[in-house]
Design an enzyme around this catalytic site. Sequence first.
Site, short mmCIF file in Angstrom:
data_model
loop_
_atom_site.label_atom_id
_atom_site.label_comp_id
_atom_site.label_asym_id
_atom_site.label_seq_id
_atom_site.Cartn_x
_atom_site.Cartn_y
_atom_site.Cartn_z
N HIS A 1 16.65 45.15 -61.12
CA HIS A 1 17.36 46.40 -60.87
C HIS A 1 17.49 46.62 -59.37
CE1 HIS A 1 19.01 50.16 -62.28
NE2 HIS A 1 18.22 50.84 -61.45
N CYS B 1 24.10 48.29 -62.61
CA CYS B 1 23.50 48.64 -61.32
C CYS B 1 24.05 47.81 -60.17
CB CYS B 1 21.98 48.55 -61.37
SG CYS B 1 21.30 46.89 -61.64
N HIS C 1 21.18 55.09 -58.31
CA HIS C 1 21.29 53.88 -59.13
C HIS C 1 21.99 54.19 -60.44
CE1 HIS C 1 17.80 54.63 -62.04
NE2 HIS C 1 17.80 55.68 -61.24
#
Length: 156
Positions: free
Chosen positions: A114, A63, A126
């Site tokens: 994240h 990510c 993402h």
Amino acid sequence: MVFRIFKLVVLIATLQITGCVVFTGDEDLSSQNEVKTLLNNHYQNWQGTPYRYGGTTKNGIDCSAFIQQTYKKLFDVKLPRSSRSQIKVGKRVPYSQAMYGDLVFFHNGRKVSHVGIFMGESKFLHVSTRKGVTISSINSKYWSKRLYRVNRVLAN
């Protein structure tokens, strides 16, 4: 010092000429539409690329690397490599004021775990561990519990 100012002036001029948009939050709908178009085109190019921890290529990416590469390619903005470092960049904004291109950070209860890019309408771009590069809903049961903060990095 003079070189830094010159570099900044050249960057701003380049962004205006190339159509890349940087904004502070007071811009009109057309600027947001330009960012939306850039992000959607970028997503089409990366869609489905698998998740790989530590990965940085289309063979597999994580990510924070995806966010770092996206910001560099689309906005010529250099971000740190990890989500824990990326959260230190930009200005925190309320989720209710999130704009296309803002970074959205999520946590696992203890720490930032994240990062994605806000895509409007409660969606974010993402890299999912299951789906790879994808767009998900922040309002989903999973993500809504983990939303930590929104940062605006793109600014004049």
